[in-house]
Design an enzyme around this catalytic site. Structure first.
Site, PDB file in Angstrom:
ATOM      1  N   LYS A  76      37.527   4.033 -31.000  1.00  0.00           N
ATOM      2  CA  LYS A  76      37.970   2.815 -31.647  1.00  0.00           C
ATOM      3  C   LYS A  76      36.532   2.283 -32.099  1.00  0.00           C
ATOM      4  O   LYS A  76      35.516   2.603 -31.428  1.00  0.00           O
ATOM      5  CB  LYS A  76      38.315   1.699 -30.653  1.00  0.00           C
ATOM      6  CG  LYS A  76      38.518   0.387 -31.282  1.00  0.00           C
ATOM      7  CD  LYS A  76      39.389  -0.543 -30.339  1.00  0.00           C
ATOM      8  CE  LYS A  76      39.792  -1.723 -30.974  1.00  0.00           C
ATOM      9  NZ  LYS A  76      40.367  -2.707 -29.968  1.00  0.00           N
ATOM     10  N   SER A 151      44.700  -5.218 -31.642  1.00  0.00           N
ATOM     11  CA  SER A 151      43.724  -4.856 -32.463  1.00  0.00           C
ATOM     12  C   SER A 151      43.350  -3.499 -32.454  1.00  0.00           C
ATOM     13  O   SER A 151      42.834  -2.726 -33.447  1.00  0.00           O
ATOM     14  CB  SER A 151      42.321  -5.750 -32.207  1.00  0.00           C
ATOM     15  OG  SER A 151      41.881  -5.246 -30.748  1.00  0.00           O
ATOM     16  N   SER A 175      45.487  -5.772 -26.758  1.00  0.00           N
ATOM     17  CA  SER A 175      45.115  -4.574 -27.592  1.00  0.00           C
ATOM     18  C   SER A 175      45.350  -3.456 -27.455  1.00  0.00           C
ATOM     19  O   SER A 175      45.217  -2.452 -28.337  1.00  0.00           O
ATOM     20  CB  SER A 175      43.924  -5.021 -28.403  1.00  0.00           C
ATOM     21  OG  SER A 175      44.002  -6.420 -29.232  1.00  0.00           O
TER      22      SER A 175
HETATM   23  N1  GLN Z   1      45.855 -10.240 -30.310  1.00  0.00           N
HETATM   24  C1  GLN Z   1      45.067 -11.015 -29.433  1.00  0.00           C
HETATM   25  C2  GLN Z   1      43.969 -11.779 -30.117  1.00  0.00           C
HETATM   26  O1  GLN Z   1      44.010 -11.768 -31.302  1.00  0.00           O
HETATM   27  C3  GLN Z   1      44.735  -9.910 -28.429  1.00  0.00           C
HETATM   28  C4  GLN Z   1      43.282  -9.191 -29.088  1.00  0.00           C
HETATM   29  C5  GLN Z   1      42.728  -8.212 -28.091  1.00  0.00           C
HETATM   30  O2  GLN Z   1      43.209  -7.891 -27.099  1.00  0.00           O
HETATM   31  N2  GLN Z   1      41.655  -7.486 -28.412  1.00  0.00           N
HETATM   32  O3  GLN Z   1      42.940 -12.318 -29.759  1.00  0.00           O
END
Ligand code: GLN
Length: 482
Positions: A76, A151, A175
């Site tokens: 990532k 994400s 995410s």
């Molecule tokens: N969807 C959540 C956010 O927008 C979690 C994102 C994540 O786990 N990085 O913050």
């Protein structure tokens, strides 16, 4: 060799059925063919990957290879990797070539894995659909008109489309698990502090945790064995002795108590998703597990508390992007304050700005008690709910995401709808617990994920549960049509 598990690839490499250079090239070719449409990778650097593959082949020839030596793994783009562009999905870091390796990257290097490239992601990991990336949305390989989740959407799409055998992700509020669910992968978010955050670009430091995304639970365990461990460079890294996360893989499930929180099985979940989850639970009963109803009464406040705490921490973490030290600087500006303002105004996208504004607001003198402190209290109550729940069960089970992959653009205009994608995952981060998503069927042709939540440090138990289920089912082996 495309579509094989890490376990199988490791065997093929040690038996000299294929070299790491050949295996890496096969995946690079597939990326060249599929990535223009899927957009799962931000950076691919064949020369760098192949150089690592050659080093791995030398290690394999010398007979000192580990289980991941020579296997290409996508990273990532939140992990700093020396000499690689490391963008975190943002224009702000669009020109940032990291001068050092994150601990996670170092650990894969030490294991002899090949860095196959840097995967696309929501900007600074803020999002549930991979649509906030400065480098464009990622498409779900199961239906290119739909999102892969976020994400870690690039990592999920890369593995689901078989461009990569496995990938890393990070999970602040869901995410790893949510994109794993939407793309038919197995993903594990470890207990907070098990994997070092050093060199992983910070979003919400008290919640961020890196973990594996792969096709099987066994592969996740192989990766976690390489990723986990105490790191003095991360002040929240836990000092514990090393463990083999695969040690309990084959344990029978007889007598295991599965807690089903009534809050996971009420309204708010798609019927098609729920049907698959219920079938999976039935399968676990067949494998000898018992189920008990439990309750997590404060979970309903999880999303609200998260969207105070995560932006608060993000507003502080993202203050370092000032256009001075690294990253984007506005080409034209007046004085120093104007340079900060223009660089940040131009370098950050809309969702990141929204979070910085919310975070700054909830931390401000007049509102700190009303919002931030209150959210911290809820966080404590949620963690206590889990402590109480684990008195009655060994693991908790439910859906990962309330819906299957939604359409590109479908939720991007409504942040609250987007935030609700994580209703089942966020509480796990607030409590710091380990959680997994495991493929458990399809609804209208789209993958569904089953979530497993364990007590602190129960990773080996979760992997065991997922593995036994994967021996009895074949959902995880299904791949999208090309
Ligand atoms: N969807 C959540 C956010 O927008 C979690 C994102 C994540 O786990 N990085 O913050």
């Amino acid at each position: 060799m495309i579509g094989k598990t890490l376990k199988e690839l490791g065997k093929a490499l040690t038996e000299k059925k294929i070299s790491s250079v050949e295996l890496t090239q096969l995946h690079l070719d597939r990326i060249a063919r599929l990535n223009p449409e899927i957009n799962a990778f931000i950076t691919v650097d064949a020369q760098k990957s192949l150089a690592q593959a050659r080093a791995a082949d030398a290690r394999l020839a010398a007979g000192n290879a580990g289980p991941l030596t020579g296997i290409p793994i996508a990273q990532k783009d939140i992990f700093c990797a020396q000499g690689w562009l490391t963008t975190c999905g943002s224009k702000m870091l669009g020109n940032f070539v990291s001068p050092y390796d994150a601990t996670v990257i170092t650990k894969f290097d030490v294991a002899g894995a090949v860095n196959l490239g840097k995967t696309n992601m929501d900007e600074f990991a803020m999002g549930s659909s991979n649509e906030t990336s400065h480098f464009g949305a990622v498409k779900n390989p199961w239906d290119v008109k739909r999102v892969p989740g976020g994400s870690s959407g690039g990592s999920a799409a890369a593995v689901a489309s078989l461009m990569a055998p496995a990938a890393t992700g990070t999970d602040t509020g869901g995410s790893i698990r949510q994109p794993a669910a939407l793309c038919n992968l197995t993903g594990l978010k470890p207990t907070y502090g098990v994997v070092s955050r050093w060199g992983m670009i910070a979003f919400a430091s008290s919640l961020d945790q890196a973990g594996p995304m792969a096709r099987t639970a066994e592969d996740c365990g192989l990766m976690l064995n390489a990723m986990a461990g105490f790191d003095e460079k991360d002040s929240t890294s836990l000092e514990r002795s090393a463990e083999d996360y695969l040690r309990d893989l084959e344990k029978p499930l007889a007598g295991l108590k599965i807690g089903l929180p009534k809050e996971f099985f009420g309204e708010g979940c798609d019927a098609g998703v729920m049907a698959c989850v219920q079938d999976a639970i039935a399968e676990y009963r067949k494998l000898g597990a018992e189920t008990v109803e439990i309750s997590l009464p404060n979970m309903q406040h999880g999303v609200a508390a998260y969207y105070v705490i995560a932006p608060a921490e993000a507003s502080s973490n993202l203050s370092r992007f000032d256009g001075v030290r690294y990253g984007y600087r506005a080409p034209e500006y007046g004085d120093l304050a104007d340079m900060y303002q223009k660089s940040r105004a131009q370098g950050f996208g809309a969702e990141v700005k929204r979070r910085i504004l919310i975070g700054t607001y909830v931390l401000s003198h007049g509102y700190y008690d009303a919002y931030y402190l209150q959210a911290q209290r809820i966080r404590r109550l949620i963690a206590q709910d889990f402590v109480d729940a684990f008195r009655h069960c060994d693991v908790i089970m439910g859906p990962t995401s309330p819906c299957t992959a939604f359409g590109l653009g479908e939720k991007s205009a409504d942040p609250v709808q987007m935030y609700l994608s994580d209703i089942y995952t966020i509480a796990v981060n607030l409590a710091g617990l380990p959680g997994m998503s495991v493929p458990c069927g399809f609804s209208a042709g789209l993958p569904v994920g089953l979530q497993l939540i364990g007590d602190y440090f129960a990773e080996a138990r979760l992997l065991n549960m997922a593995h036994r289920y994967q021996q009895a089912t074949d959902w995880h082996l299904k791949s999208p049509k090309e």
